[in-house]
Design an enzyme around this catalytic site. Structure first.
Site, PDB file in Angstrom:
ATOM      1  CE  LYS A 127      13.808 -14.140  23.161  1.00  0.00           C
ATOM      2  NZ  LYS A 127      12.949 -13.677  22.075  1.00  0.00           N
TER       3      LYS A 127
ATOM      4  CE  LYS B 165      16.662  -6.941  25.139  1.00  0.00           C
ATOM      5  NZ  LYS B 165      16.786  -7.375  23.739  1.00  0.00           N
TER       6      LYS B 165
ATOM      7  CE  LYS C 235       8.555  -5.858  22.111  1.00  0.00           C
ATOM      8  NZ  LYS C 235       9.059  -7.149  21.610  1.00  0.00           N
TER       9      LYS C 235
HETATM   10  P1  AMP Z   1      12.523  -7.229  21.363  1.00  0.00           P
HETATM   11  O1  AMP Z   1      11.746  -6.355  22.289  1.00  0.00           O
HETATM   12  O2  AMP Z   1      13.506  -8.081  22.099  1.00  0.00           O
HETATM   13  O3  AMP Z   1      11.660  -7.964  20.391  1.00  0.00           O
HETATM   14  O4  AMP Z   1      13.454  -6.268  20.477  1.00  0.00           O
HETATM   15  C1  AMP Z   1      12.982  -5.467  19.416  1.00  0.00           C
HETATM   16  C2  AMP Z   1      14.072  -4.485  19.019  1.00  0.00           C
HETATM   17  O5  AMP Z   1      14.293  -3.529  20.072  1.00  0.00           O
HETATM   18  C3  AMP Z   1      15.441  -5.112  18.743  1.00  0.00           C
HETATM   19  O6  AMP Z   1      16.083  -4.419  17.688  1.00  0.00           O
HETATM   20  C4  AMP Z   1      16.180  -4.931  20.038  1.00  0.00           C
HETATM   21  O7  AMP Z   1      17.565  -4.899  19.879  1.00  0.00           O
HETATM   22  C5  AMP Z   1      15.654  -3.574  20.520  1.00  0.00           C
HETATM   23  N1  AMP Z   1      15.634  -3.541  21.979  1.00  0.00           N
HETATM   24  C6  AMP Z   1      14.863  -4.304  22.787  1.00  0.00           C
HETATM   25  N2  AMP Z   1      15.076  -4.023  24.081  1.00  0.00           N
HETATM   26  C7  AMP Z   1      16.050  -3.073  24.105  1.00  0.00           C
HETATM   27  C8  AMP Z   1      16.730  -2.383  25.156  1.00  0.00           C
HETATM   28  N3  AMP Z   1      16.438  -2.610  26.440  1.00  0.00           N
HETATM   29  N4  AMP Z   1      17.653  -1.465  24.809  1.00  0.00           N
HETATM   30  C9  AMP Z   1      17.946  -1.235  23.517  1.00  0.00           C
HETATM   31  N5  AMP Z   1      17.346  -1.841  22.483  1.00  0.00           N
HETATM   32  C10 AMP Z   1      16.408  -2.757  22.761  1.00  0.00           C
END
Ligand code: AMP
Ligand code: TRP
Length: 332
Positions: A111, A194, A197
């Site tokens: 990050k 990945k 958002k």
């Molecule tokens: P974040 O959006 O990075 O804050 O992630 C929030 C949760 O969603 C975490 O448990 C991540 O591991 C899961 N997550 C985020 N993006 C993905 C993705 N592209 N595929 C699977 N899990 C995701």
């Protein structure tokens, strides 16, 4: 007692990746008696958030979670900033965690990127706050994506060092719950990244509030290769974009790659993308509608969250007060 805790950042509209990789698992875990779900706005500001956008995203995240089936009555749903215990315990953990431990965190390196000197100090100590989130509730089971595993190891290191330094068996080990055939949903523009958002390109992701036309357009434009779909999973090797779309289909349908390819193998991406669009729209439309319904009543939403925060604080405050007493703060 084996309490479950997890958090999600309101740093944007949740995506299909968040749904398949996290939220859907949380909903399934609610069969267990004691779950706490937290919208981690303190974590979100480790990167600058425009205040009005943060407010909007926070409400949106809470509404989406409930629309997906998170139950704020039987369990607890609240905003991290509304419970002071998180920041209080995080400070103490800042004094327990070692710089050497934090220096190993791969998420910080990712990050912060090349401009490391310019990353916020909050981003650096982010895992300490995450440890505090969990341990303020003596939670022991934490559903997260694979990318968060290292942070949970650090949380366990903090727990152990705290217990050791103060000569007390206070914090119990926590266990990551990396659930199911954890589907890692990848960007629609680049099958090696990945779906996120916070990706600058909205075309790279399906947002949980996208309407049917938007979903259709994004899937139609999703990057693919010129070959037809293989008829067996081995044929997805070296084809990240094809694998991603098949993976999304399988996850939404509750089957595996092999089953999807038995049905769609040999077809070009045109017809497969149409079936995929239908499936995504079918699964997301009810969530989008319920989210909109909840957002139309911000007063009701805010009062649900306030109620969650009061119940969360009733658990966390005595635990953190006890930690402060152990540390030697006179008036705790
Ligand atoms: P974040 O959006 O990075 O804050 O992630 C929030 C949760 O969603 C975490 O448990 C991540 O591991 C899961 N997550 C985020 N993006 C993905 C993705 N592209 N595929 C699977 N899990 C995701
Ligand atoms: N860091 C987690 C993520 O980005 C979110 C999070 C914050 C969390 N606090 C937590 C997850 C506590 C589990 C438990 O996905």
């Amino acid at each position: 007692m084996s309490r479950i805790f997890s958090g999600i950042q309101p740093s944007g509209i949740p995506t299909l990746g968040n749904y398949l990789g996290a939220i859907r698992n949380w909903v399934a875990l609610q069969q267990e008696p004691d779950c706490i779900w937290c919208v981690v706005d303190l974590h979100a500001i480790t990167a600058f958030q425009d205040p009005s956008v943060l407010r909007q995203n926070t409400r949106e995240m809470a509404a989406v979670l409930m629309a997906c089936g998170i139950d704020p009555d039987r369990h607890i749903l609240f905003l991290q900033s509304a419970v002071r215990a998180h920041a209080q315990l995080a400070w103490i953990f800042n004094c327990i965690a070692r710089l050497g431990w934090l220096n190993r965190m791969t998420q910080f390196k990712d990050k912060a990127g090349k401009d490391r000197e310019n990353a916020s100090a909050g981003l650096y100590v982010y895992p300490n706050l995450m440890a505090a989130d969990i341990m303020a509730y003596h939670a022991t089971r934490v559903p997260v994506g694979d990318d968060q595993r290292q942070h949970l190891e650090l949380a366990n290191d903090i727990a152990q060092k705290f217990n050791h330094d103060y000569g007390i068996e206070f914090f119990k080990p926590i266990e990551p719950l990396i659930l199911g055939p954890a589907p890692r949903v990848m960007s629609l523009r680049d099958g090696t990244k990945k779906m996120s958002k916070s990706d600058p390109s909205d075309q790279s992701r399906i947002n949980l509030n996208d309407d049917a036309d938007t979903i259709a357009l994004k899937i139609r434009r999703a990057k693919t290769d010129p070959e037809p779909l293989p008829s067996e999973p081995a044929g997805l090797e070296g084809r990240p974009e094809a694998r991603n779309l098949v993976g999304i289909y399988a996850a939404l349908e509750g089957t595996d790659h092999a089953a999807v390819l038995r049905e769609h193998g040999g077809k070009g991406f045109g017809p497969f993308k149409e079936s995929l669009t239908d499936l995504i729209v079918d699964r997301l439309a009810p969530i989008a509608a319920e989210t909109a319904r909840r957002l139309a009543d911000p007063g009701g939403l805010d009062s649900t969250l306030r109620n969650g925060a009061a119940r969360a604080a009733a658990i966390a405050d005595p635990i953190v007060t006890e930690v402060e007493r152990v540390v030697g703060f006179l008036q705790s």
